[in-house]
Design a protein around this motif. Structure first.
Motif, PDB file in Angstrom:
ATOM      1  N   ILE A 341       0.865  -1.177   0.000  1.00  0.00           N
ATOM      2  CA  ILE A 341       0.000   0.000   0.000  1.00  0.00           C
ATOM      3  C   ILE A 341       0.902   1.227   0.000  1.00  0.00           C
ATOM      4  O   ILE A 341       1.664   1.451   0.949  1.00  0.00           O
ATOM      5  CB  ILE A 341      -0.936   0.027   1.221  1.00  0.00           C
ATOM      6  N   ASP A 342       0.850   1.991  -1.077  1.00  0.00           N
ATOM      7  CA  ASP A 342       1.644   3.216  -1.193  1.00  0.00           C
ATOM      8  C   ASP A 342       0.740   4.421  -0.968  1.00  0.00           C
ATOM      9  O   ASP A 342      -0.454   4.386  -1.279  1.00  0.00           O
ATOM     10  CB  ASP A 342       2.290   3.320  -2.575  1.00  0.00           C
ATOM     11  N   ILE A 343       1.317   5.481  -0.454  1.00  0.00           N
ATOM     12  CA  ILE A 343       0.571   6.723  -0.247  1.00  0.00           C
ATOM     13  C   ILE A 343       1.038   7.755  -1.264  1.00  0.00           C
ATOM     14  O   ILE A 343       2.228   8.091  -1.320  1.00  0.00           O
ATOM     15  CB  ILE A 343       0.766   7.278   1.179  1.00  0.00           C
ATOM     16  N   GLN A 344       0.102   8.242  -2.079  1.00  0.00           N
ATOM     17  CA  GLN A 344       0.418   9.283  -3.051  1.00  0.00           C
ATOM     18  C   GLN A 344      -0.046  10.634  -2.510  1.00  0.00           C
ATOM     19  O   GLN A 344      -1.115  10.718  -1.895  1.00  0.00           O
ATOM     20  CB  GLN A 344      -0.263   8.998  -4.388  1.00  0.00           C
ATOM     21  N   VAL A 345       0.753  11.665  -2.750  1.00  0.00           N
ATOM     22  CA  VAL A 345       0.414  13.010  -2.301  1.00  0.00           C
ATOM     23  C   VAL A 345      -0.021  13.815  -3.515  1.00  0.00           C
ATOM     24  O   VAL A 345       0.748  14.025  -4.445  1.00  0.00           O
ATOM     25  CB  VAL A 345       1.605  13.700  -1.613  1.00  0.00           C
ATOM     26  N   GLY A 346      -1.280  14.253  -3.496  1.00  0.00           N
ATOM     27  CA  GLY A 346      -1.793  15.026  -4.616  1.00  0.00           C
ATOM     28  C   GLY A 346      -1.343  16.469  -4.566  1.00  0.00           C
ATOM     29  O   GLY A 346      -0.743  16.934  -3.582  1.00  0.00           O
ATOM     30  N   ARG A 347      -1.656  17.190  -5.603  1.00  0.00           N
ATOM     31  CA  ARG A 347      -1.209  18.581  -5.696  1.00  0.00           C
ATOM     32  C   ARG A 347      -1.895  19.495  -4.690  1.00  0.00           C
ATOM     33  O   ARG A 347      -1.431  20.595  -4.442  1.00  0.00           O
ATOM     34  CB  ARG A 347      -1.441  19.093  -7.120  1.00  0.00           C
ATOM     35  N   THR A 348      -3.015  19.050  -4.151  1.00  0.00           N
ATOM     36  CA  THR A 348      -3.682  19.844  -3.117  1.00  0.00           C
ATOM     37  C   THR A 348      -3.376  19.314  -1.722  1.00  0.00           C
ATOM     38  O   THR A 348      -3.985  19.750  -0.751  1.00  0.00           O
ATOM     39  CB  THR A 348      -5.206  19.822  -3.329  1.00  0.00           C
ATOM     40  N   GLY A 349      -2.434  18.360  -1.628  1.00  0.00           N
ATOM     41  CA  GLY A 349      -2.032  17.837  -0.334  1.00  0.00           C
ATOM     42  C   GLY A 349      -2.795  16.611   0.119  1.00  0.00           C
ATOM     43  O   GLY A 349      -2.506  16.046   1.186  1.00  0.00           O
ATOM     44  N   PRO A 421       4.352  11.654   3.568  1.00  0.00           N
ATOM     45  CA  PRO A 421       5.475  10.711   3.398  1.00  0.00           C
ATOM     46  C   PRO A 421       6.549  11.190   2.433  1.00  0.00           C
ATOM     47  O   PRO A 421       6.278  11.365   1.241  1.00  0.00           O
ATOM     48  CB  PRO A 421       4.778   9.450   2.880  1.00  0.00           C
ATOM     49  N   PRO A 422       7.783  11.389   2.923  1.00  0.00           N
ATOM     50  CA  PRO A 422       8.881  11.804   2.038  1.00  0.00           C
ATOM     51  C   PRO A 422       9.154  10.797   0.926  1.00  0.00           C
ATOM     52  O   PRO A 422       9.554  11.176  -0.178  1.00  0.00           O
ATOM     53  CB  PRO A 422      10.075  11.920   2.995  1.00  0.00           C
ATOM     54  N   GLU A 423       8.930   9.497   1.209  1.00  0.00           N
ATOM     55  CA  GLU A 423       9.196   8.478   0.186  1.00  0.00           C
ATOM     56  C   GLU A 423       8.254   8.602  -1.006  1.00  0.00           C
ATOM     57  O   GLU A 423       8.501   8.011  -2.061  1.00  0.00           O
ATOM     58  CB  GLU A 423       9.087   7.077   0.788  1.00  0.00           C
ATOM     59  N   SER A 424       7.198   9.354  -0.852  1.00  0.00           N
ATOM     60  CA  SER A 424       6.257   9.590  -1.953  1.00  0.00           C
ATOM     61  C   SER A 424       6.408  10.990  -2.521  1.00  0.00           C
ATOM     62  O   SER A 424       5.504  11.494  -3.202  1.00  0.00           O
ATOM     63  CB  SER A 424       4.813   9.381  -1.465  1.00  0.00           C
ATOM     64  N   CYS A 448       5.838  21.806   0.355  1.00  0.00           N
ATOM     65  CA  CYS A 448       5.707  20.391   0.004  1.00  0.00           C
ATOM     66  C   CYS A 448       6.021  20.185  -1.478  1.00  0.00           C
ATOM     67  O   CYS A 448       5.321  20.730  -2.338  1.00  0.00           O
ATOM     68  CB  CYS A 448       4.299  19.885   0.309  1.00  0.00           C
ATOM     69  N   PRO A 449       7.064  19.402  -1.814  1.00  0.00           N
ATOM     70  CA  PRO A 449       7.416  19.204  -3.228  1.00  0.00           C
ATOM     71  C   PRO A 449       6.273  18.631  -4.054  1.00  0.00           C
ATOM     72  O   PRO A 449       6.114  18.978  -5.224  1.00  0.00           O
ATOM     73  CB  PRO A 449       8.595  18.217  -3.154  1.00  0.00           C
ATOM     74  N   ALA A 450       5.468  17.753  -3.453  1.00  0.00           N
ATOM     75  CA  ALA A 450       4.375  17.123  -4.196  1.00  0.00           C
ATOM     76  C   ALA A 450       3.304  18.130  -4.594  1.00  0.00           C
ATOM     77  O   ALA A 450       2.560  17.910  -5.540  1.00  0.00           O
ATOM     78  CB  ALA A 450       3.758  15.999  -3.359  1.00  0.00           C
TER      79      ALA A 450
END
Length: 709
Positions: A341-349, A421-424, A448-450
């Motif tokens: 299970i991976d966590i993705q960070v969208g452009r709105t956080g 999550p920094p890994e994402s 936040c880079p994401a």
């Protein structure tokens, strides 16, 4: 789906308006852009909701109802040609009961006995692009896409490259002694699963567009301006009917389709004539079982009344024939293992969990990722890496998990992250979930880079700082170069002038124009700057409302600190509702509630955001916010805008009202002085009429604004 029984007339009218717009949008994406955003099942659900409301409120049926539309108006550069006979769509059935009712309706319409036999044809519903082939004197002279049913796109030269399409009809013998003057054959252009896989492999190698599914690939390949591109992409064609014809070769649907086969066009080998409802459903299940092994995608079975004289009597309703229906397949399922299970960070956080699967074929498509929606859905399913799950694919969107087969196995539960999550690609900032919401969001915001690109794009957008010349392409270029990472860096781009001049697309004049556009924003409107920071719940109107009361950005920051103190000082056991009421009262701005207060407090709770905020204010100096008003006919009045405004946005209209010394309210009450109503106005217009409040049009409002100068 909304229960029509719970709706008032105004609510129903408003919902029908929204459904008409939403369905029209998805029609354009599917039929014209070949880029659907929702699954077939989700689209069908919108249609079903619209139909239910229209049935309950027949007096509210709109001229632009989805039931009056077929496909979408073509907008590509291909030549547009009107169909000699309209190309219709099909009504859908989703279960045996729907098909039973379809047969019963036919009997009722034709005044047949309840047990009178009704013969049908049944054939696979090919998931492709509808196309009409017009033959004159036996020669193919034109091929058109369906378009909006009335006007299609001319794809004649492209269709000539399809091997399944004969350029000359076979005639003679008992079929046609001589070629008919006109015989228009209609069918579906499709791409086989294997051809689709090969095409995408070539596209990836050439770094070209990768198609989402065979239907989109077929549509994109057929609608090329260069027929040679179509020739390189193997397409197929199955005939399923006809349009304009000068003479019919048969008296039944089945015999006519047999005649079309004799003319040299392919018809599905699974086409069958069935004598009863039971036989029709049996054939449906036979096709459903064979679905995964077919070389092409299908999404249901189409039934048509076999007798052509009955078809003529039955006729059409709106966009579909009464004598035909599509029996859609349910969403397809398969079993596989959830590997991670991976966590993705969208452009709105927003933090979105995505399941990584052992690849499995579902409905002919290899699936390796699955949406898990949010933390609550993970908890509901009890999924953890290593679980055996049932995956459902409903159309062309990312599939979903519908069942966890190993939920009872003893294994550590998945812990949803409380930090970005920094890994994402995240920033490590705290992730919070507001009361009553299901999504966790990163509070890192500006750092936040994401989220960085989207936030910078928003910061320079027209409604925010409106920096001319700084578009998405430039922002991405400066991000890649490492010149900007947060808003303050935009005002330091002048230090990169020498490096920028001479880069591809940049000359001295364009560079200097951009830097000049940036410099004039060093004393920006404070409300625009606050809105541009992209703090959750703070839109353009809320930003203005806050600045009207707190005057400066320093005042807004002080408010955030006061709310943080209120939250920390809240007595143990105090309800969230009571706390929110206290925060809203402390803010003291009408229509600005606790959600805005929490968003401000969360933003300034993060040291990263405070640093970025202070860095930005070291580069810009917004003056105190002052609302300049002009005396007018509406000075001192309370105004409500409702319906769709056609010449301006709602925010612009409210800003105009404020400039004229009026107050723009969000709801109608006894204190309302004036209502400005555009098309589609619903409950607010009805309430205004009941209260005897003056109602004017958008044009009349524009006259008031012009008169005030």
């Amino acid at each position: 789906m909304i229960d029509p029984a719970t709706l008032s007339d105004a609510d129903a009218a408003n919902r029908l308006m929204r459904l008409a717009r939403e369905v029209a949008k998805h029609n354009r994406l599917y039929h014209d852009a070949d880029a659907p955003e929702i699954s077939d099942a989700a689209y069908d659900a919108l249609i079903a909701e619209n139909n239910a409301i229209e049935a309950a409120f027949p007096h509210l049926v709109r001229a632009d109802s989805p039931n009056a539309q077929v496909g979408a108006a073509p907008t590509s550069a291909l030549k547009k040609v009107a169909h000699a006979q309209r190309m219709m769509s099909l009504d859908n059935g989703f279960n045996d009961e729907d098909i039973s009712e379809f047969v019963a309706r036919i009997r009722r319409f034709l005044n047949l006995a309840k047990d009178a036999p009704v013969a049908l044809t049944a054939e696979p519903k090919i998931d492709g692009l509808s196309c009409s082939l017009r033959f004159e004197k036996g020669l193919l002279i034109r091929a058109l896409t369906r378009g909006d049913g009335t006007v299609g796109e001319d794809v004649t030269e492209n269709v000539r490259t399809i091997q399944d399409v004969t350029p000359v009809l076979k005639t003679g013998g008992n079929l046609f002694p001589t070629p008919p003057d006109v015989f228009e054959i209609r069918g579906e252009v499709y791409m086989s699963k294997s051809a689709f896989a090969d095409l995408n492999a070539r596209q990836r190698e050439a770094e070209g567009k990768v198609f989402a599914n065979p239907r989109n690939a077929a549509a994109g390949s057929l609608r090329q301006l260069n027929a040679e591109i179509t020739r390189e992409r193997p397409l197929g064609f199955f005939a399923h009917g006809w349009g304009d014809v000068s003479v019919m070769p048969a008296d039944t649907q089945y015999e006519a389709m047999t005649a079309i086969t004799a003319m040299g066009l392919k018809v599905s080998s699974l086409l069958a004539r069935v004598e009863s409802l039971e036989q029709a459903l049996e054939h449906y299940r036979r096709i459903e079982r064979a679905r995964a092994d077919l070389p092409f995608d299908i999404d249901g079975v189409v039934y048509k009344v076999d007798r052509l004289d009955w078809q003529q009597r039955l006729g059409f309703v709106a966009k579909a024939p009464r004598w035909a229906i599509a029996h859609k397949f349910p969403a397809e399922r398969a079993q596989t293992t959830l590997e991670a299970i991976d966590i993705q960070v969208g452009r709105t956080g927003k933090l979105t969990p995505v399941g990584r699967l052992t690849p499995v074929t579902v409905g002919g498509v290899v699936v390796s990722n699955v949406t898990l929606h949010n933390a609550d859905e993970i908890a509901r399913l009890g999924v953890r890496p290593g679980d055996r799950v049932v995956v459902q694919r409903a159309g062309d969107v990312i599939p979903q998990v519908v069942e966890n087969l190993t939920q009872e196995e003893v294994r550590e539960a998945f812990v949803f992250p409380t930090h970005c999550p920094p890994e994402s690609g995240g920033c490590g900032s705290e992730a919070v979930r507001e009361e009553g919401e299901v999504d966790y969001r990163c509070t890192g915001g500006l750092i936040c880079p994401a989220q960085r690109f989207e936030r910078l794009r928003h910061f320079v957008s027209r409604a925010a700082l409106d920096i001319e010349g700084l578009g998405e392409k430039s922002i991405q270029e400066f991000l890649d170069l490492g010149w900007i990472t947060e808003p303050a860096d935009i005002f330091r781009l002048k230090h990169h002038r020498a490096e920028l001049v001479g880069r591809e697309g940049w000359k001295e004049k364009s560079v200097d124009n951009l830097l000049a556009a940036i410099e004039v924003k060093r004393a920006p409107d404070a409300a625009r700057l606050l809105f541009g920071l992209g703090i959750r719940h703070i839109g353009a109107v809320t930003a203005r409302d806050l600045l009207k009361r707190y005057t400066t950005l320093e005042g807004v920051r002080a408010l955030a600190q006061e709310i943080m103190a209120l939250r920390e000082a809240a007595p143990e056991g105090e309800t969230q509702a009571k706390r929110d009421k206290a925060i809203a009262e402390h803010i003291g701005v009408e229509n600005v509630g606790a959600a805005v207060g929490h968003a401000l407090a969360d933003f300034f709770h993060e040291p990263h955001n405070v640093t970025a905020w202070e860095d930005l204010l070291s580069e810009v100096s917004p003056p105190p916010y002052v609302v300049e008003t002009t005396a007018s006919a509406v000075t001192g009045k309370t105004i409500v805008f409702t319906g769709k405004l056609e010449t301006m946005s709602r925010d612009e209209a409210k800003a105009q009202a404020e400039r004229l010394g009026a107050k723009a309210a969000g709801s109608v009450s006894a204190k309302t002085d004036l209502v400005v109503a555009g098309p589609g106005a619903g409950s607010k217009l009805k309430q205004a009429s009941a209260l005897g409040i003056e109602v004017i049009s958008e044009e009349a409002w524009a006259e008031i604004v012009r008169a005030a100068g």
